[in-house]
Design a protein around this motif. Structure first.
Motif, PDB file in Angstrom:
ATOM      1  N   VAL A  55     -51.539 -62.686  19.706  1.00 47.98           N
ATOM      2  CA  VAL A  55     -51.374 -62.907  18.138  1.00 47.98           C
ATOM      3  C   VAL A  55     -52.131 -61.643  17.630  1.00 47.98           C
ATOM      4  O   VAL A  55     -51.787 -61.173  16.442  1.00 47.98           O
ATOM      5  N   ASP A  56     -52.988 -61.010  18.290  1.00 45.99           N
ATOM      6  CA  ASP A  56     -53.626 -59.739  17.664  1.00 45.99           C
ATOM      7  C   ASP A  56     -52.576 -58.685  17.457  1.00 45.99           C
ATOM      8  O   ASP A  56     -52.625 -58.128  16.322  1.00 45.99           O
ATOM      9  N   ARG A  57     -51.784 -58.475  18.576  1.00 47.40           N
ATOM     10  CA  ARG A  57     -50.524 -57.711  18.271  1.00 47.40           C
ATOM     11  C   ARG A  57     -49.466 -58.160  17.052  1.00 47.40           C
ATOM     12  O   ARG A  57     -48.955 -57.150  16.429  1.00 47.40           O
ATOM     13  N   LEU A  58     -49.317 -59.229  17.047  1.00 46.03           N
ATOM     14  CA  LEU A  58     -48.364 -59.914  15.874  1.00 46.03           C
ATOM     15  C   LEU A  58     -48.947 -59.492  14.586  1.00 46.03           C
ATOM     16  O   LEU A  58     -48.252 -59.077  13.857  1.00 46.03           O
ATOM     17  N   ILE A  59     -50.341 -59.867  14.423  1.00 49.55           N
ATOM     18  CA  ILE A  59     -50.971 -59.720  13.105  1.00 49.55           C
ATOM     19  C   ILE A  59     -50.922 -57.954  12.788  1.00 49.55           C
ATOM     20  O   ILE A  59     -50.604 -57.694  11.544  1.00 49.55           O
ATOM     21  N   ALA A  60     -51.268 -57.270  13.724  1.00 46.73           N
ATOM     22  CA  ALA A  60     -50.976 -55.768  13.462  1.00 46.73           C
ATOM     23  C   ALA A  60     -49.569 -55.307  13.214  1.00 46.73           C
ATOM     24  O   ALA A  60     -49.333 -54.528  12.356  1.00 46.73           O
ATOM     25  N   HIS A  61     -48.789 -55.832  13.704  1.00 46.35           N
ATOM     26  CA  HIS A  61     -47.235 -55.798  13.628  1.00 46.35           C
ATOM     27  C   HIS A  61     -46.829 -56.115  11.807  1.00 46.35           C
ATOM     28  O   HIS A  61     -45.938 -55.456  11.294  1.00 46.35           O
ATOM     29  N   LEU A  62     -47.524 -57.212  11.396  1.00 43.03           N
ATOM     30  CA  LEU A  62     -47.306 -57.632  10.091  1.00 43.03           C
ATOM     31  C   LEU A  62     -48.167 -56.944   9.035  1.00 43.03           C
ATOM     32  O   LEU A  62     -47.665 -57.197   8.005  1.00 43.03           O
ATOM     33  N   GLN A  63     -49.099 -55.995   9.328  1.00 44.53           N
ATOM     34  CA  GLN A  63     -49.680 -55.325   8.303  1.00 44.53           C
ATOM     35  C   GLN A  63     -48.887 -54.626   7.411  1.00 44.53           C
ATOM     36  O   GLN A  63     -47.868 -53.886   7.419  1.00 44.53           O
ATOM     37  N   GLY A  64     -49.080 -54.980   5.998  1.00 38.74           N
ATOM     38  CA  GLY A  64     -48.266 -54.132   5.021  1.00 38.74           C
ATOM     39  C   GLY A  64     -47.187 -55.224   4.457  1.00 38.74           C
ATOM     40  O   GLY A  64     -46.677 -54.801   3.324  1.00 38.74           O
ATOM     41  N   ILE A  65     -46.861 -56.362   4.968  1.00 33.91           N
ATOM     42  CA  ILE A  65     -46.228 -57.349   4.532  1.00 33.91           C
ATOM     43  C   ILE A  65     -46.856 -58.240   3.767  1.00 33.91           C
ATOM     44  O   ILE A  65     -47.268 -59.193   4.549  1.00 33.91           O
ATOM     45  N   GLY A  91     -42.552 -62.280  11.440  1.00 37.49           N
ATOM     46  CA  GLY A  91     -43.334 -62.712  12.564  1.00 37.49           C
ATOM     47  C   GLY A  91     -42.686 -63.613  13.509  1.00 37.49           C
ATOM     48  O   GLY A  91     -42.613 -63.374  14.823  1.00 37.49           O
ATOM     49  N   MET A  92     -41.580 -64.322  13.112  1.00 36.83           N
ATOM     50  CA  MET A  92     -40.684 -65.206  14.066  1.00 36.83           C
ATOM     51  C   MET A  92     -39.783 -64.221  14.913  1.00 36.83           C
ATOM     52  O   MET A  92     -39.354 -64.493  16.167  1.00 36.83           O
ATOM     53  N   VAL A  93     -39.239 -63.431  14.058  1.00 33.72           N
ATOM     54  CA  VAL A  93     -38.356 -62.329  14.843  1.00 33.72           C
ATOM     55  C   VAL A  93     -39.276 -61.671  15.907  1.00 33.72           C
ATOM     56  O   VAL A  93     -38.739 -61.466  17.184  1.00 33.72           O
ATOM     57  N   PHE A  94     -40.435 -61.094  15.615  1.00 29.23           N
ATOM     58  CA  PHE A  94     -41.541 -60.542  16.619  1.00 29.23           C
ATOM     59  C   PHE A  94     -41.569 -61.705  17.730  1.00 29.23           C
ATOM     60  O   PHE A  94     -41.496 -60.987  18.990  1.00 29.23           O
ATOM     61  N   CYS A  95     -41.934 -62.767  17.450  1.00 26.80           N
ATOM     62  CA  CYS A  95     -41.968 -63.674  18.719  1.00 26.80           C
ATOM     63  C   CYS A  95     -40.871 -63.890  19.437  1.00 26.80           C
ATOM     64  O   CYS A  95     -40.914 -63.859  20.655  1.00 26.80           O
ATOM     65  N   VAL A  96     -39.535 -64.228  18.771  1.00 26.29           N
ATOM     66  CA  VAL A  96     -38.632 -64.318  19.632  1.00 26.29           C
ATOM     67  C   VAL A  96     -38.310 -63.221  20.523  1.00 26.29           C
ATOM     68  O   VAL A  96     -37.555 -63.276  21.677  1.00 26.29           O
ATOM     69  N   ARG A  97     -38.551 -61.780  20.087  1.00 29.64           N
ATOM     70  CA  ARG A  97     -38.215 -60.478  20.749  1.00 29.64           C
ATOM     71  C   ARG A  97     -39.190 -60.571  21.841  1.00 29.64           C
ATOM     72  O   ARG A  97     -38.846 -60.096  23.162  1.00 29.64           O
ATOM     73  N   THR A  98     -40.489 -60.940  21.643  1.00 31.44           N
ATOM     74  CA  THR A  98     -41.558 -60.165  22.607  1.00 31.44           C
ATOM     75  C   THR A  98     -41.973 -61.415  23.583  1.00 31.44           C
ATOM     76  O   THR A  98     -42.180 -61.242  24.640  1.00 31.44           O
ATOM     77  N   ILE A  99     -42.058 -62.706  23.182  1.00 29.23           N
ATOM     78  CA  ILE A  99     -42.649 -63.877  23.930  1.00 29.23           C
ATOM     79  C   ILE A  99     -41.693 -63.929  25.260  1.00 29.23           C
ATOM     80  O   ILE A  99     -42.397 -64.070  26.486  1.00 29.23           O
ATOM     81  N   PRO A 100     -40.510 -63.875  25.498  1.00 22.68           N
ATOM     82  CA  PRO A 100     -39.808 -63.855  26.803  1.00 22.68           C
ATOM     83  C   PRO A 100     -40.338 -62.588  27.714  1.00 22.68           C
ATOM     84  O   PRO A 100     -40.092 -62.703  29.054  1.00 22.68           O
ATOM     85  N   THR A 101     -40.915 -61.561  27.166  1.00 20.79           N
ATOM     86  CA  THR A 101     -41.109 -60.290  28.019  1.00 20.79           C
ATOM     87  C   THR A 101     -42.877 -60.351  28.165  1.00 20.79           C
ATOM     88  O   THR A 101     -43.226 -59.648  29.000  1.00 20.79           O
ATOM     89  N   GLN A 117     -53.322 -68.007   8.738  1.00 19.62           N
ATOM     90  CA  GLN A 117     -54.480 -67.616   7.643  1.00 19.62           C
ATOM     91  C   GLN A 117     -54.751 -66.064   7.988  1.00 19.62           C
ATOM     92  O   GLN A 117     -55.090 -65.618   7.015  1.00 19.62           O
ATOM     93  N   ARG A 118     -54.451 -65.470   9.071  1.00 21.20           N
ATOM     94  CA  ARG A 118     -54.828 -64.321   9.514  1.00 21.20           C
ATOM     95  C   ARG A 118     -53.580 -63.351   8.928  1.00 21.20           C
ATOM     96  O   ARG A 118     -53.590 -62.038   8.955  1.00 21.20           O
ATOM     97  N   PHE A 119     -52.351 -63.768   8.471  1.00 21.00           N
ATOM     98  CA  PHE A 119     -51.216 -63.102   7.932  1.00 21.00           C
ATOM     99  C   PHE A 119     -51.798 -62.359   6.667  1.00 21.00           C
ATOM    100  O   PHE A 119     -52.680 -62.740   6.055  1.00 21.00           O
ATOM    101  N   PRO A 120     -51.304 -61.084   6.526  1.00 22.76           N
ATOM    102  CA  PRO A 120     -51.716 -60.345   5.225  1.00 22.76           C
ATOM    103  C   PRO A 120     -51.113 -60.888   3.757  1.00 22.76           C
ATOM    104  O   PRO A 120     -50.437 -60.083   3.202  1.00 22.76           O
ATOM    105  N   VAL A 121     -51.219 -62.090   3.644  1.00 20.26           N
ATOM    106  CA  VAL A 121     -50.439 -63.018   2.564  1.00 20.26           C
ATOM    107  C   VAL A 121     -51.561 -63.602   1.854  1.00 20.26           C
ATOM    108  O   VAL A 121     -52.425 -64.372   2.513  1.00 20.26           O
ATOM    109  N   ASP A 122     -51.169 -63.556   0.504  1.00 19.42           N
ATOM    110  CA  ASP A 122     -52.186 -64.428  -0.248  1.00 19.42           C
ATOM    111  C   ASP A 122     -51.463 -65.931  -0.549  1.00 19.42           C
ATOM    112  O   ASP A 122     -50.563 -65.991  -1.345  1.00 19.42           O
ATOM    113  N   TRP A 123     -51.658 -66.659   0.399  1.00 20.24           N
ATOM    114  CA  TRP A 123     -51.246 -68.064   0.471  1.00 20.24           C
ATOM    115  C   TRP A 123     -51.205 -68.771  -0.884  1.00 20.24           C
ATOM    116  O   TRP A 123     -50.381 -69.260  -1.142  1.00 20.24           O
ATOM    117  N   ALA A 124     -52.491 -68.860  -1.202  1.00 23.40           N
ATOM    118  CA  ALA A 124     -52.730 -69.486  -2.542  1.00 23.40           C
ATOM    119  C   ALA A 124     -51.726 -68.883  -3.571  1.00 23.40           C
ATOM    120  O   ALA A 124     -51.141 -69.844  -4.605  1.00 23.40           O
TER     121      ALA A 124
END
Length: 200
Positions: A76-86, A96-106, A140-147
């Motif tokens: 999860v820490d790596r995922l959040i780092a990958h999403l910084q700036g989005i 995030g989903m593309v990252f998970c599909v690519r990374t989880i099997p490895t 909630q950790r995504f770099p997104v203003d959900w509200a």
């Protein structure tokens, strides 16, 4: 064996016993592979009876699931780092989903349930209330203003559930032939991303 198990150091609590079972299972998986690891292997690793293990876990897949869950934190820490700036919610979720599909099997720990071949175990683990709540906290950790995007805190549980269900399907039943990242991203952009427009 029951009197002299646990390496001569009986656990002080159920929580400690469960953690030692999880740790022993991880060692067995590293040694034998996930498909060849049995409850008997775990019991032998700990020097206890199988009944002792059964008191804490019903199935080997449940223990494997816990091993996988404990491997999720660094992922999860790596995922959040990958999403910084989005900051766009749709773009962040799709990426995030593309990252998970690519990374989880490895990932050795995260891919354990997929290797186990017990698709029901992976599905059960991915859609429990606890996992969905964990997914909402991760969002909630995504770099997104959900509200600002019209997505309230209560909505994040629903979003997490949809994401987990989609990820479960994508990971258990990958496209044949394998879909490259660009095509997967285009698919999610076309059919998932528009859902965020209705939230505004």
């Amino acid at each position: 064996m029951a009197r002299h198990g646990w390496g001569g150091r009986p656990p002080a609590s159920d929580a400690e016993a469960r953690q030692r079972i999880v740790d022993a299972t991880a060692r067995c998986v590293d040694r034998h592979g996930v498909t060849k690891t049995t409850l008997s292997d775990v019991a032998n690793e700990l020097g206890v009876t199988r009944q002792t293990v059964y008191r804490h876990f019903d199935r080997i897949s449940d223990i494997i699931g816990e091993v996988a869950a404990q491997g999720a934190e660094s992922f999860v820490d790596r995922l959040i780092a990958h999403l910084q700036g989005i900051s766009d919610p749709a773009e962040a979720v799709v990426e995030g989903m593309v990252f998970c599909v690519r990374t989880i099997p490895t990932e050795p720990r995260l891919s354990l349930l997929l290797q186990l071949g017990d698709s029901n175990a992976f599905g059960r683990g991915a859609t429990t209330a606890d996992t969905i709540a964990y997914g909402a906290k991760m969002l909630q950790r995504f770099p997104v203003d959900w509200a600002a995007a019209g997505i309230g805190e209560d909505d994040l549980n629903g979003l997490a559930e949809i994401i987990m269900r989609l990820l479960t399907s994508l990971l258990q039943h990958p496209s044949r032939p394998t879909q490259d990242e660009a095509r997967l991203r285009a698919l999610l952009d076309r059919w998932l991303a528009p859902a965020f427009n209705t939230a505004r």
